[in-house]
Design a protein around this motif. Sequence first.
Motif, PDB file in Angstrom:
ATOM      1  N   PRO A 164      -4.253   4.635  10.311  1.00 39.06           N
ATOM      2  CA  PRO A 164      -4.965   5.084   9.042  1.00 39.06           C
ATOM      3  C   PRO A 164      -5.634   6.343   8.976  1.00 39.06           C
ATOM      4  O   PRO A 164      -6.233   6.740   9.963  1.00 39.06           O
TER       5      PRO A 164
ATOM      6  N   ASN B 279      -7.769  -1.971  -3.579  1.00 38.70           N
ATOM      7  CA  ASN B 279      -6.835  -0.766  -4.278  1.00 38.70           C
ATOM      8  C   ASN B 279      -5.441  -1.297  -4.610  1.00 38.70           C
ATOM      9  O   ASN B 279      -4.825  -1.757  -3.624  1.00 38.70           O
ATOM     10  N   LYS B 280      -5.356  -1.633  -6.015  1.00 41.40           N
ATOM     11  CA  LYS B 280      -4.427  -2.103  -6.372  1.00 41.40           C
ATOM     12  C   LYS B 280      -2.921  -1.453  -6.098  1.00 41.40           C
ATOM     13  O   LYS B 280      -1.801  -2.038  -6.031  1.00 41.40           O
ATOM     14  N   ARG B 281      -2.961  -0.235  -5.919  1.00 44.00           N
ATOM     15  CA  ARG B 281      -1.770   0.709  -5.515  1.00 44.00           C
ATOM     16  C   ARG B 281      -1.192   0.359  -3.982  1.00 44.00           C
ATOM     17  O   ARG B 281      -0.087   0.393  -3.957  1.00 44.00           O
ATOM     18  N   ASN B 282      -2.047   0.347  -3.215  1.00 45.91           N
ATOM     19  CA  ASN B 282      -1.575   0.098  -1.911  1.00 45.91           C
ATOM     20  C   ASN B 282      -1.984  -1.238  -1.249  1.00 45.91           C
ATOM     21  O   ASN B 282      -1.740  -1.666  -0.092  1.00 45.91           O
ATOM     22  N   ASN B 283      -2.457  -2.173  -2.219  1.00 46.24           N
ATOM     23  CA  ASN B 283      -3.130  -3.628  -1.785  1.00 46.24           C
ATOM     24  C   ASN B 283      -3.772  -3.623  -0.556  1.00 46.24           C
ATOM     25  O   ASN B 283      -3.799  -4.644   0.258  1.00 46.24           O
ATOM     26  N   LEU B 284      -4.829  -2.649  -0.155  1.00 45.97           N
ATOM     27  CA  LEU B 284      -5.693  -2.689   0.588  1.00 45.97           C
ATOM     28  C   LEU B 284      -6.980  -3.239   0.119  1.00 45.97           C
ATOM     29  O   LEU B 284      -7.589  -2.639  -0.919  1.00 45.97           O
TER      30      LEU B 284
END
Length: 177
Positions: A31, A72-77
Amino acid sequence: MDARGVRLRRTAGLIAVPLVLAACNNDAPEPEAQQTEIPEELQTDEADAPAIAVDGIGTPMGERVATLGLINKRNNLSRDIEIRPGESQRFDDVIVRLYACERTAPWEEIQQTGGFVQVFVNERPEGQDDRLWNRVFSGWLFKESPSLNVVEHPIYDVWLKDCAMSFPGEEEAVADS
């Protein structure tokens, strides 16, 4: 398609499967470092915090700990955030600030857990080159009624999971059972 074409397709499929599986190793990429410093213009001072009346029953406000969920809905983190009233925490382009954390007393009929939260997102307004911190939410979030007050943002979602506090008499009730 003749028999030879069918055999070639099957052979190609049999070769492709191990190659695809070999490419799917379990080594996740490291990461990237996250920016976690709160910008100076968003840092709070005790004088800036809203006055919250506390009647002396239960855990003092400064000792309570809220657990919030952030996704974070873009990367599902997603992550859990443990934060005390008066604190702010930054995760990349999001700052979460908690002012209060409450729950109803155990002897009350309807149990509610709530927290007064502000969420800031570092975004680039349309037609501008500079990124600005925008307050996208300021209000109470409730664990039992998450749809009552919602953080409406296309990328980030924040919700209350718990407020760790106790009331006088709870310790004895737990010990007796």
